[in-house]
Design an enzyme around this catalytic site. Structure first.
Site, short mmCIF file in Angstrom:
data_model
loop_
_atom_site.label_atom_id
_atom_site.label_comp_id
_atom_site.label_asym_id
_atom_site.label_seq_id
_atom_site.Cartn_x
_atom_site.Cartn_y
_atom_site.Cartn_z
N HIS A 119 0.85 -1.19 0.00
CA HIS A 119 0.00 0.00 0.00
C HIS A 119 0.88 1.24 0.00
O HIS A 119 1.90 1.29 0.68
CB HIS A 119 -0.97 0.00 1.18
CG HIS A 119 -0.34 0.12 2.54
ND1 HIS A 119 -0.11 1.34 3.17
CD2 HIS A 119 0.11 -0.82 3.41
CE1 HIS A 119 0.43 1.14 4.35
NE2 HIS A 119 0.59 -0.16 4.53
N ASP A 131 6.31 1.72 6.12
CA ASP A 131 4.90 1.33 6.09
C ASP A 131 4.13 2.26 5.16
O ASP A 131 3.52 3.22 5.61
CB ASP A 131 4.32 1.39 7.51
CG ASP A 131 2.92 0.79 7.59
OD1 ASP A 131 2.59 -0.06 6.75
OD2 ASP A 131 2.16 1.21 8.48
N GLU A 165 -4.88 1.33 2.74
CA GLU A 165 -4.72 0.28 3.74
C GLU A 165 -4.77 0.84 5.15
O GLU A 165 -5.35 0.23 6.05
CB GLU A 165 -3.38 -0.44 3.53
CG GLU A 165 -3.21 -1.70 4.38
CD GLU A 165 -2.61 -1.45 5.77
OE1 GLU A 165 -2.63 -2.37 6.61
OE2 GLU A 165 -2.15 -0.31 6.02
N GLU A 166 -4.20 2.02 5.33
CA GLU A 166 -4.19 2.61 6.67
C GLU A 166 -5.59 2.98 7.14
O GLU A 166 -5.80 3.21 8.33
CB GLU A 166 -3.28 3.85 6.69
CG GLU A 166 -1.81 3.56 6.43
CD GLU A 166 -1.15 2.68 7.48
OE1 GLU A 166 -1.81 2.34 8.48
OE2 GLU A 166 0.03 2.34 7.30
N GLU A 192 4.19 -6.00 4.30
CA GLU A 192 3.77 -5.06 5.34
C GLU A 192 4.95 -4.64 6.21
O GLU A 192 6.09 -5.02 5.97
CB GLU A 192 2.66 -5.66 6.20
CG GLU A 192 1.27 -5.12 5.88
CD GLU A 192 1.12 -3.64 6.16
OE1 GLU A 192 2.01 -3.02 6.78
OE2 GLU A 192 0.10 -3.08 5.73
N HIS A 268 5.05 4.42 12.17
CA HIS A 268 3.93 5.36 12.22
C HIS A 268 4.31 6.70 12.88
O HIS A 268 3.48 7.32 13.55
CB HIS A 268 2.71 4.75 12.92
CG HIS A 268 1.89 3.88 12.03
ND1 HIS A 268 0.63 3.44 12.38
CD2 HIS A 268 2.14 3.36 10.81
CE1 HIS A 268 0.14 2.68 11.40
NE2 HIS A 268 1.05 2.61 10.45
#
Length: 820
Positions: A119, A131, A165-166, A192, A268
Site C-alpha cells: 500500500h 509502512d 490500507e491505513e 507489510e 507510524h
C-alpha cells in the site's frame, strides 16, 4: 468496480536475459515516493501525486519489457463497505478510493494469477517509508526485473499498489470483492511493516495450504519465518491487522504475510524516513519476494491451489539459514510420540524398584510441585515489582534502555527461582543425596515439558514444536550422560556434555526470545493507557527465565552453594530498582540516530450537542489530548503546565463513546483519567460537514427507517446509540446486519478519495412505543487530516511547545450529536 481507464501496455521485442533484483533502483523508487510527503487517503499527495508517479514508473517499465510478456495496468476507484471484528468491532465504508493494479502475464495470456500486495498510502503526518512505501518500491523493481526476463511465466503476476490500507484495509476489500482480475487469483503475498527495516518476517500463512509455506521454504534466499509469530499475531495480542485478513476472509484466497519488524519505535511516526531503511534490507526483501513470486508463477499447484488445502503447517527458521516446515498432522504425531517416550522413561524410573515405586512417585510429584511453586512465586514476585514501578510513575523506564528491564525483572526472576529451591534444599531436603535430588528435579522438569507438549498438541497449537525440542533434546542428553549424572558433584566433563546436549533448544529459545522482544517492546509504547507495559514485559521475561532455567534448576541441588549467585543477582536487582525509582532512566529519546519518541495525539475539537427538536443544548471547543502509552501525559506537564490533572476529559454519559471524536473505536484501550481536554477557541473549517436527514419512514413491525446524506472531509466517524427500549435492527452498511463495538454502541468509519459523491445511508430501528426522549442518538465527527483545515493556530502553537522526544500528531475535527 468503478474503472476510470485501462490500458494494455506492450513493447517491441527486446533482447534481455534474466536480471537480478537491484536494491539501488528500488531505493530510488522509495526516495521518490516518500519525497511526496505524507500520503493520507483523500489527499492530493495520495490520490494524484503518488498515483501519477506509480503510473509513470509502470509505463516506463512496460516500454522496456521483453516480448515474452504483456503488461496491463488498471486504475480502480471502488466504493463499498464491510464489517470487521478488529479494534472492538466496527463497520467500514469507503468511496472512490484508489488502487493501481498491474498484471504481468505471458504474451498468450494466463488463466490463473498470484497477487503481490503493498500500500502506498500512509498515516497522517508521517512519510511512511517502511509502512509501506519500501514494499511498493520493492514491487516496482520486481516488476521491472520480471518484465526484462526473456523467460515466460506460466501464470500471471498481479501487482496491487493499494491506496487505502491505513484506513483499516479498505482498498484491498475494494479490489478482492469488485475487480474482475481478482477472480483469477489463487494465492497472494502481502508486504507489510511493523517496524522500520531489518529482516522481513513471515508471520502468517494459509489458512492451511502447506504448499505455500513449502514454496517459501524452497524459494526464499534469506528465510525468516515463525509459526510462533503467526499464533501470537492471530491471538489478537498485538493491536494490528493487515490486508492478509481481507484476502483470507472476503476472497477465500490463501497467502503469505511478511513484515519488517525491527525498530518498531518509529513505526507510524515522522521518523519513518527512507534513509533509515538499509539497502541490505531492501536487497534481502527483494531477493526473497522475487524468488517466491517466480516460484509461484511457474508452479503447477497454483492453478489448483484449493486441491492442496489440507491442514496447517508447522514452520520455523533456524537462525535465518533455512526453514523447517512440515504438516501439522505430522507434527501432532511427532509430538505425541515424543511425549509418550518421555512418559515411558519417567514410568520406568519410578518403577525401577517395585518396593520403592510409591516412594519414587511421591518424590517425583513433590519435585514437580516444588518446581511449579517456584514458577508461580517467581511470577507473582516479579509482577509485584512491576506493579510497584507502575504505581510510582516509573513505567517504561526500559523503553529506551532495554537492558534495564533485563537487569530489573530478569535478575529478580532468576534470584527468586534460586531462592525458592535453596530454601527447599536447606529445609525440606536436608541431608539428602545431591545426585538424587539433581536427578529427580531434572525428571520433574521433563515431566512438566511433556505435559505441556501433550496439552498444546491437543489444543492444536503448532507452537508445540518448542515443547518437543525441550523434551527430546534433554531426554537424549540424559540418556547419553547417564553415568556422569550419578557421579559425585557436578564435574566439568558432566557440565560440558550437559551443555552440548542442551545447545539446540537453548540456542533456538534465545533466537526466538530476541524476535519476540524485537516485536513486543516497541508495541508497549503504543498499546494504550489500559495495559501496564511493565507487567506485560515483566511477564515475558519471567516466562523466558523459567523456560531457560527449567533444566538448570537441578544444578542448585548438585552444587554445594548458590549463595554467591543469589547475592549477585539480588544486588543487581536492588541497584537497578533504586535507579529506576530515582527516575534516572528517562523512557523516551530524541536521539537523531535512534529516536524512541512518546506518541501523543491531539485533536482540536468543536462539539455541538442537539436535542430532539434540533436545538443546540450544549457546545464547547477544546484540544483533546491522548497519550498513547501508559504514562499518559505526566512527562509532558513540566513542559506544558496547562496540561495537567485539572483538565481531565469528562464523559458525556448520554452520548455514544462518551461524546468524544474517536477516529477509530479504540476507546477500550484508553482510560478517561488519562485523556485531557484543554479549552480552546471554536474551529470553523473552510469545508464544514453537511449532515441532512432525507426521510423518516414508519416500517412494518414497529420499525422506523431514518435516511441520511452526509458530505464532508475524507475521514469521518459515525456513532450510533439506540436508546433503552429500541434496537438497531438493520442498516444499509456492510452486509446489512449492524455490528456493535465493545460497550454496545455502533461505530462506522468512513473515508473517501477525490470527488466522492455525498454519502447516503439509512438505519432501521425497532421501537415498541414512542418515547419523549427519542429512540436513537447519532453523532458524526469530521476529521481534517490534511490541507488548510488540518491545524488551527492554537494547535500549531501547542504542538510547538511539546518536547523533541515526543511525536505529536495533530488535526482538527468537529463533532455533532443528534437525537431522533
Amino acid at each position: 468496480a468503478q474503472v476510470s481507464h485501462r490500458q494494455l501496455l506492450s513493447s517491441p521485442p527486446a533482447a534481455a536475459g534474466p536480471r537480478d533484483f537491484s536494491a539501488a533502483r528500488a531505493r530510488k523508487y522509495l526516495d521518490n515516493i516518500t519525497a511526496i510527503g505524507p500520503r493520507t487517503v483523500g489527499s492530493p499527495e495520495n490520490e494524484v501525486l503518488a498515483v501519477n508517479y506509480l503510473l509513470e514508473q509502470i509505463r516506463g517499465i512496460a516500454r522496456e519489457s521483453t516480448d515474452a510478456h504483456k503488461i496491463s495496468v488498471d486504475i480502480q476507484r471502488p466504493t463499498g463497505s464491510f464489517s470487521i471484528d478488529f479494534l472492538g468491532g466496527f463497520t467500514s465504508y469507503y468511496a472512490n478510493i484508489t488502487n493501481v493494479i498491474v498484471k504481468l502475464e505471458p504474451r498468450s495470456g494466463a488463466e490463473h494469477a498470484v497477487l503481490s500486495n503493498c500500500h502506498f498510502d500512509s498515516v497522517p503526518n508521517t512519510p511512511g517509508a517502511s509502512d509501506d512505501a519500501v514494499s511498493c518500491a520493492v514491487m516496482l523493481e520486481i516488476l521491472n526485473t520480471l518484465s526484462k526476463s526473456s523467460e515466460s511465466l506460466q501464470h500471471a503476476v498481479i501487482f496491487l499498489f493499494n491506496g487505502a490500507e491505513e484506513n483499516i484495509l479498505q482498498a484491498s476489500h475494494g479490489f478482492i470483492t469488485q475487480h474482475e482480475w481478482a477472480k483469477s487469483i489463487r494465492a497472494f503475498i502481502n508486504l507489510e511493516a511493523a517496524g522500520v527495516g531489518g529482516k522481513e518476517l513471515v508471520f502468517q500463512t494459509g489458512p492451511e495450504n502447506p504448499w505455500l509455506v513449502q514454496a517459501y521454504v524452497v524459494a526464499a534466499k534469506h528465510p525468516f519465518a515463525s509459526v510462533v509469530a503467526q499464533e501470537i499475531f492471530q491471538s489478537g495480542i498485538i493491536p494490528a491487522d493487515t490486508d492478509f485478513r481481507i484476502y483470507r476472509d472476503f476472497g477465500n484466497v490463501p497467502g503469505i504475510d511478511l513484515a519488517f519488524i525491527e525498530n518498531g519505535y518509529i513505526y507510524h511516526t515522522k521518523y519513518d524516513t527512507s534513509d533509515r531503511i538499509l539497502t541490505d534490507s531492501i536487497q534481502r526483501a527483494g531477493d526473497n519476494i522475487l524468488a517466491v513470486l517466480k516460484y509461484l508463477a511457474t508452479s503447477e499447484k497454483l492453478a489448483k491451489s484449493f486441491e492442496y488445502r489440507h491442514g496447517n503447517v508447522v514452520f520455523f527458521d533456524i537462525l535465518g539459514l533455512f526453514v523447517l516446515a512440515y504438516p501439522a498432522r505430522i507434527g501432532t504425531i511427532m509430538n505425541y510420540i515424543t511425549a509418550a517416550i518421555a512418559f515411558v522413561y519417567l514410568s520406568k524410573k519410578v518403577l525401577q524398584s517395585k518396593n520403592r515405586a510409591i516412594h519414587n512417585l511421591k518424590r517425583l510429584f513433590t519435585a514437580f510441585g516444588l518446581t511449579l511453586t517456584s514458577w508461580v512465586c517467581t511470577l507473582v514476585a516479579v509482577l509485584i515489582v512491576a506493579v510497584f514501578v507502575s504505581v510510582i510513575g516509573r513505567a517504561l523506564s526500559w523503553y529506551t534502555h532495554f537492558y534495564v528491564c533485563v537487569s530489573l525483572y530478569g535478575s529478580a526472576a532468576a534470584a527468586k527461582l534460586i531462592l525458592v529451591h535453596m530454601l527447599a534444599k536447606k529445609f525440606f531436603y536436608k541431608n539428602m543425596n545431591e545426585q538424587y535430588l539433581g536427578d529427580i528435579f531434572f525428571d520433574a522438569s521433563l515431566m512438566i515439558w511433556s505435559i505441556a507438549l501433550a496439552v498444546m498438541t491437543q489444543m492444536g497449537l503448532c507452537s508445540a514444536f518448542i515443547c518437543t525440542l525441550w523434551v527430546a533434546f534433554p531426554l537424549l542428553t540424559k540418556l547419553m550422560i547417564h553415568k556422569e549424572f550419578h557421579q559425585k558433584g557436578a564435574t566439568m566433563k558432566f557440565i560440558v556434555m550437559y551443555m552440548l546436549g542442551m545447545f539446540v533448544p537453548y540456542l533456538y529459545m534465545l533466537y526466538l526470545s530476541w524476535t519476540v522482544f524485537e516485536m513486543f517492546t516497541p508495541v508497549m509504547g503504543r498499546s494504550g493507557s489500559e495495559i501496564p507495559p511493565d507487567m506485560v514485559l515483566a511477564g515475558f521475561i519471567v516466562v523466558f527465565t523459567i523456560i531457560l532455567s527449567s533444566y538448570f534448576v537441578n544444578f542448585i541441588y548438585l552444587v554445594k552453594s548458590t549463595k554467591t549467585t543469589l547475592v549477585t543477582l539480588t544486588t543487581v536487582f536492588v541497584v537497578t530498582l533504586i535507579l529506576v525509582c530515582s527516575g534516572i532512566f528517562f523512557p523516551y529519546s530524541s536521539d537523531a540516530a535512534n529516536p524512541k519518541p512518546k506518541r501523543v495525539f491531539l485533536q482540536h475539537t468543536s462539539r455541538r450537542f442537539h436535542d430532539l427538536d434540533g436545538n443546540v443544548v450544549k457546545s464547547d471547543s477544546g484540544i483533546w489530548i491522548n497519550g498513547f502509552d501508559y504514562n499518559g501525559i505526566s512527562h509532558i506537564t513540566p513542559h506544558v503546565p496547562e496540561i495537567n490533572d485539572t483538565i481531565r476529559t469528562p464523559c458525556e454519559e448520554q452520548a455514544p463513546f462518551c461524546g468524544l471524536p474517536w477516529i477509530l473505536p479504540v476507546h477500550f484501550m484508553f482510560r478517561l483519567v488519562k485523556n485531557w481536554y484543554l479549552p480552546a477557541p471554536e474551529i470553523l473549517p473552510r469545508s464544514p460537514i453537511q449532515f441532512k436527514v432525507l426521510s423518516k419512514e414508519v416500517m412494518p413491525l414497529n420499525s422506523v427507517r431514518l435516511s441520511f446524506e452526509v458530505s464532508g472531509p475524507s475521514h469521518m466517524s459515525l456513532y450510533v446509540r439506540p436508546h433503552e427500549g429500541s434496537a438497531l435492527s438493520s442498516w444499509s452498511l456492510g452486509d446489512g446486519i449492524p455490528v456493535a463495538s465493545v460497550g454496545g454502541d455502533y461505530f462506522v468509519f468512513y473515508s473517501h478519495g477525490l470527488q466522492a459523491a455525498p454519502w447516503h445511508f439509512w438505519i432501521e430501528l425497532t421501537a415498541p412505543e414512542e418515547r419523549s426522549d427519542g429512540i436513537v442518538s447519532l453523532a458524526i465527527a469530521a476529521h481534517y487530516f490534511f490541507g488548510e483545515d488540518q491545524k488551527s493556530p492554537q494547535l500549531y502553537a501547542l504542538l510547538e511547545r511539546f518536547p523533541n522526544w515526543t511525536f505529536s500528531s495533530g488535526w482538527s475535527c468537529t463533532y455533532d450529536l443528534f437525537v431522533f
